[in-house]
Design a protein around this motif. Structure first.
Motif, PDB file in Angstrom:
ATOM      1  N   ARG A   1       0.815  -1.217   0.000  1.00  0.00           N
ATOM      2  CA  ARG A   1       0.000   0.000   0.000  1.00  0.00           C
ATOM      3  C   ARG A   1       0.852   1.273   0.000  1.00  0.00           C
ATOM      4  NH1 ARG A   1      -4.628   0.477   4.424  1.00  0.00           N
ATOM      5  NH2 ARG A   1      -2.906  -0.219   5.740  1.00  0.00           N
ATOM      6  N   HIS A   2       1.925   1.269   0.753  1.00  0.00           N
ATOM      7  CA  HIS A   2       2.792   2.443   0.834  1.00  0.00           C
ATOM      8  C   HIS A   2       4.124   2.123   0.140  1.00  0.00           C
ATOM      9  CE1 HIS A   2      -0.189   4.399   3.273  1.00  0.00           C
ATOM     10  NE2 HIS A   2      -0.128   3.452   4.205  1.00  0.00           N
ATOM     11  N   ASP A   3       5.187   2.057   0.900  1.00  0.00           N
ATOM     12  CA  ASP A   3       6.491   1.709   0.336  1.00  0.00           C
ATOM     13  C   ASP A   3       6.976   0.431   0.995  1.00  0.00           C
ATOM     14  OD1 ASP A   3       8.882   1.939  -1.120  1.00  0.00           O
ATOM     15  OD2 ASP A   3       9.848   3.090   0.471  1.00  0.00           O
ATOM     16  N   PHE A   4       7.867  -0.272   0.328  1.00  0.00           N
ATOM     17  CA  PHE A   4       8.440  -1.467   0.915  1.00  0.00           C
ATOM     18  C   PHE A   4       9.047  -1.118   2.283  1.00  0.00           C
ATOM     19  CE2 PHE A   4       9.144  -1.913  -3.764  1.00  0.00           C
ATOM     20  CZ  PHE A   4       8.170  -2.879  -3.982  1.00  0.00           C
ATOM     21  N   ALA A   5       8.704  -1.909   3.289  1.00  0.00           N
ATOM     22  CA  ALA A   5       9.247  -1.748   4.647  1.00  0.00           C
ATOM     23  C   ALA A   5       8.818  -0.449   5.311  1.00  0.00           C
ATOM     24  CB  ALA A   5      10.774  -1.849   4.650  1.00  0.00           C
ATOM     25  N   SER A   6       7.773   0.205   4.826  1.00  0.00           N
ATOM     26  CA  SER A   6       7.400   1.505   5.389  1.00  0.00           C
ATOM     27  C   SER A   6       6.754   1.392   6.765  1.00  0.00           C
ATOM     28  CB  SER A   6       6.462   2.254   4.433  1.00  0.00           C
ATOM     29  OG  SER A   6       5.307   1.489   4.155  1.00  0.00           O
ATOM     30  N   GLY A   7       6.309   0.199   7.141  1.00  0.00           N
ATOM     31  CA  GLY A   7       5.721   0.016   8.454  1.00  0.00           C
ATOM     32  C   GLY A   7       6.750  -0.473   9.461  1.00  0.00           C
ATOM     33  N   THR A   8       6.415  -1.536  10.148  1.00  0.00           N
ATOM     34  CA  THR A   8       7.270  -2.080  11.203  1.00  0.00           C
ATOM     35  C   THR A   8       8.652  -2.466  10.696  1.00  0.00           C
ATOM     36  OG1 THR A   8       5.242  -2.980  12.191  1.00  0.00           O
ATOM     37  CG2 THR A   8       7.335  -3.812  13.046  1.00  0.00           C
ATOM     38  N   SER A   9       8.740  -2.896   9.461  1.00  0.00           N
ATOM     39  CA  SER A   9       9.980  -3.483   8.952  1.00  0.00           C
ATOM     40  C   SER A   9      11.097  -2.479   8.708  1.00  0.00           C
ATOM     41  CB  SER A   9       9.698  -4.258   7.660  1.00  0.00           C
ATOM     42  OG  SER A   9       8.841  -5.352   7.926  1.00  0.00           O
ATOM     43  N   SER A  10      10.842  -1.204   8.871  1.00  0.00           N
ATOM     44  CA  SER A  10      11.929  -0.223   8.818  1.00  0.00           C
ATOM     45  C   SER A  10      12.158   0.423  10.173  1.00  0.00           C
ATOM     46  CB  SER A  10      11.619   0.873   7.787  1.00  0.00           C
ATOM     47  OG  SER A  10      10.438   1.570   8.139  1.00  0.00           O
ATOM     48  N   LYS A  11      11.436  -0.044  11.207  1.00  0.00           N
ATOM     49  CA  LYS A  11      11.447   0.645  12.490  1.00  0.00           C
ATOM     50  C   LYS A  11      11.750  -0.293  13.651  1.00  0.00           C
ATOM     51  CE  LYS A  11       8.203   3.915  10.476  1.00  0.00           C
ATOM     52  NZ  LYS A  11       6.802   4.316  10.334  1.00  0.00           N
TER      53      LYS A  11
ATOM     54  N   ASP B   1      20.455  -3.788   8.457  1.00  0.00           N
ATOM     55  CA  ASP B   1      19.550  -2.689   8.135  1.00  0.00           C
ATOM     56  C   ASP B   1      18.234  -3.317   7.685  1.00  0.00           C
ATOM     57  OD1 ASP B   1      18.081  -0.703   6.766  1.00  0.00           O
ATOM     58  OD2 ASP B   1      19.897   0.412   6.287  1.00  0.00           O
ATOM     59  N   ASP B   2      17.208  -3.203   8.512  1.00  0.00           N
ATOM     60  CA  ASP B   2      15.953  -3.895   8.251  1.00  0.00           C
ATOM     61  C   ASP B   2      15.305  -3.493   6.925  1.00  0.00           C
ATOM     62  OD1 ASP B   2      15.441  -1.348   9.210  1.00  0.00           O
ATOM     63  OD2 ASP B   2      14.211  -1.989  10.905  1.00  0.00           O
ATOM     64  N   ALA B   3      15.313  -2.195   6.601  1.00  0.00           N
ATOM     65  CA  ALA B   3      14.689  -1.751   5.352  1.00  0.00           C
ATOM     66  C   ALA B   3      15.455  -2.231   4.130  1.00  0.00           C
ATOM     67  CB  ALA B   3      14.574  -0.227   5.337  1.00  0.00           C
ATOM     68  N   ARG B   4      16.782  -2.210   4.196  1.00  0.00           N
ATOM     69  CA  ARG B   4      17.586  -2.695   3.070  1.00  0.00           C
ATOM     70  C   ARG B   4      17.394  -4.196   2.886  1.00  0.00           C
ATOM     71  NH1 ARG B   4      19.028   0.816  -0.295  1.00  0.00           N
ATOM     72  NH2 ARG B   4      19.958  -0.949  -1.348  1.00  0.00           N
ATOM     73  N   LEU B   5      17.298  -4.932   3.980  1.00  0.00           N
ATOM     74  CA  LEU B   5      17.065  -6.370   3.879  1.00  0.00           C
ATOM     75  C   LEU B   5      15.719  -6.643   3.219  1.00  0.00           C
ATOM     76  CD1 LEU B   5      17.807  -9.304   4.499  1.00  0.00           C
ATOM     77  CD2 LEU B   5      16.889  -8.969   6.812  1.00  0.00           C
ATOM     78  N   THR B   6      14.694  -5.909   3.624  1.00  0.00           N
ATOM     79  CA  THR B   6      13.369  -6.086   3.030  1.00  0.00           C
ATOM     80  C   THR B   6      13.390  -5.786   1.537  1.00  0.00           C
ATOM     81  OG1 THR B   6      12.317  -5.483   5.129  1.00  0.00           O
ATOM     82  CG2 THR B   6      10.962  -5.343   3.158  1.00  0.00           C
TER      83      THR B   6
END
Length: 561
Positions: A53-63, A176-181
């Motif tokens: 819906r938003h961007d990859f990892a924009s929710g919990t997976s970047s935080k 880096d959680d967002a990069r991994l996602t």
């Protein structure tokens, strides 16, 4: 026959492919779990589409806390199996993504009370260290050892020496959680023909005459696209109840969100050479203190949350909670004016007994299949995403029509894109295009794909300048994000393709115009669109700082230019 996925990670091509042919599997949700599911399913030979819906990892997976670990506190809760599984997954990630995952030493201090050591607690900590190693910690080639007080102080000189008795040094991993996602999404698309699209919302489910789920209506770029799929997988994290409601007609109330909060402060205020675990006074929780170059981040809180799911904010209480814990054990007092970054995320915990604290709820995952064939996965933790994905696709395979052969999961030994990270990179250093430090920085973010960024630097020297002064990111990385990683906003670049917003909130806002110019040239924005994009980012930073009433801060004022 497989869907014909575009040969590049170009968003327009993937949007066009989304409605062009039916899929075996449609994954809704582009966090770590959804992208892991897409890769697992696609690597089995299934035709896969993923929408976010938003961007990859924009929710919990970047935080998250950005740690790949077993979780010592789960041993305290008696969940040895969860720790065992997580430590096995940690080892697999080190092997499959050596460019993204690295070993991180941890200090677990032993403090005294009124000058005395609690002998029972000290024995329990020693037992936990051995159990952690035996459960699987040793598999990365490192074992714990006990430190004397002076040895512990060498790892963090700001610890209150008069209250410190000793410590334990042990090892986990970080990523880096967002990069991994994002790497999971790119591996699924470029390596296994999955179609993946961000900024694409599932607005409704499609059903066959017998009521079985047969795809979804996807709103993307101002229009509705009907996506047919034999099975739909709900991997939307804290939003899973929304999609389940579309299927079941009522809110299943499956999720109990827990808010996790982190702050970033200058490293010279802490001076920890390793990551440190500090107990929260008069509480059963603990916090992590992790170095990030000239900065360090502190977290996490773990509290019940009943606010809006889309944009959780840190509060003054959150910041005070973390600062008071850090200051309780440190000789260097840290003020709110030292906080240069914050982030808050929601963990999608599976609802348990109402009397349980969120800190005590299990981090195990849950996979359920509705009467109409919707497969929902939730719970779990960053480290165990691959196992969660395999279990989810196993459940989805049971829903697939006869004649579709999927087989078993292949991801235990499946290298992620960029794993060949050392190949060719050194020649750029030898030719004087970049320093070794820059090459190492790019290698740790892109792996083998860093050569594309390096080629951009060779063609335009201005792209080698810092994207945000005081941080290691290059201007070339913004262009790469828009050209090769489906970044569509300034926030995509500064929050997730790089982590500038987390490490330097106000400095990232000062760079918003430059970022808008860089990506606007790739995305075809006119000047008005570039101005609007930069202004939108600055407005979000103002809101982030205003919620806990933090002063504006800049790295140059705190750690030097």
């Amino acid at each position: 026959m497989r869907a014909l996925s575009p040969p590049t990670f170009d968003r327009a091509d993937h949007v066009a492919a989304l409605g062009a042919a039916p899929f075996d599997v449609l994954v809704v949700g582009g966090g770590i779990t959804g992208c892991g599911v897409a890769l697992d399913a696609a690597s089995r030979g299934l035709r896969v589409a993923l929408v976010e819906r938003h961007d990859f990892a924009s929710g919990t997976s970047s935080k998250s806390s950005k740690l790949v670990h077993g979780g010592l506190r789960y041993l305290q809760q008696g969940d040895i199996r969860l720790v065992y599984e997580a430590l096995h997954e940690r080892r697999r990630l080190l092997r499959n993504a050596p460019h993204l995952v690295s070993i991180q030493p941890f200090l677990l201090p032993i403090f005294t009370k009124d000058g005395l050591i609690n002998a029972k607690l000290a024995r329990a900590m020693g037992t936990a260290m051995w159990l952690y190693d035996l459960t699987g910690g040793w598999r990365i080639g490192k074992r714990h050892r006990r430190l004397k007080r002076d040895e512990a102080l060498e790892r963090m000189p700001t610890l209150a020496a008069e209250r410190l008795a000793a410590g334990y040094l042990f090892y986990d991993c970080r990523a880096d959680d967002a990069r991994l996602t994002l790497t999971l999404a790119r591996t699924a698309a470029l390596g296994h023909d999955a179609v993946v699209v961000n900024r694409a919302s599932a607005t409704g489910l499609r059903h066959r005459p017998d009521g079985r789920v047969a795809g979804a209506e996807i709103h993307v770029d101002g229009r509705s696209v009907a996506v047919d799929a034999s099975v739909v997988i709900n991997a939307t994290g804290v939003w899973v109840d929304e999609l389940r409601t579309m299927d079941e007609g009522q809110d299943p109330d499956m999720i109990r969100p827990a808010k996790g909060m982190h702050i970033t402060v200058p490293w010279d205020k802490v001076r920890n050479e390793v990551a440190v675990i500090l107990p929260v006074p008069k509480d059963k929780r603990s916090i992590f203190v992790v170095r990030e170059g000239d900065l360090c981040y502190v977290g996490t809180t773990d509290t019940d949350y009943d606010g809006p799911l889309d944009d959780p904010q840190c509060t003054s209480d959150d910041i005070d909670y973390l600062l008071s814990t850090l200051n309780a054990w440190s000789t260097e007092h840290i003020e709110r004016s030292d906080v240069v970054g914050t982030w808050a995320g929601l963990r999608p915990l599976v609802r348990g007994a109402s009397s349980e604290r969120t800190a005590d709820l299990s981090r195990r995952h849950s996979v359920v299949t509705s009467d109409h064939g919707l497969v929902t996965v939730t719970g779990g933790k960053l480290t165990t995403y691959r196992e969660m994905a395999a279990d989810t696709v196993d459940a989805a395979v049971k829903v697939l029509p006869d004649g579709i052969d999927a087989g078993r999961s292949r991801t235990k030994r499946l290298p992620l894109r960029g794993h060949d990270h050392r190949r060719e990179l050194q020649r750029w250093v030898k030719r004087g295009i970049v320093t070794q430090a820059v090459a190492d920085h790019l290698d740790g973010r892109y792996g083998g794909d860093a050569r594309v960024v390096l080629a951009m630097l060779e063609g335009d020297a201005s792209l080698a300048r810092p994207l945000v002064p005081g941080l290691p990111y290059l201007r070339a990385e913004a262009v790469y994000a828009a050209r090769h990683e489906m970044a569509t906003t300034v926030d995509d670049v500064l929050s997730r393709r790089t982590r500038a917003r987390l490490w330097a909130r106000d400095d990232s806002a000062a760079s918003a115009d430059d970022v808008a110019e860089l990506i606007g040239g790739v995305l075809g924005w006119d000047q008005a669109q570039r101005t609007e994009a930069a202004a939108a980012y600055r407005a979000s930073i103002e809101a982030e700082r205003a919620a806990p009433d933090l002063p504006e801060t800049h790295l140059a004022d705190l750690i030097g230019a």
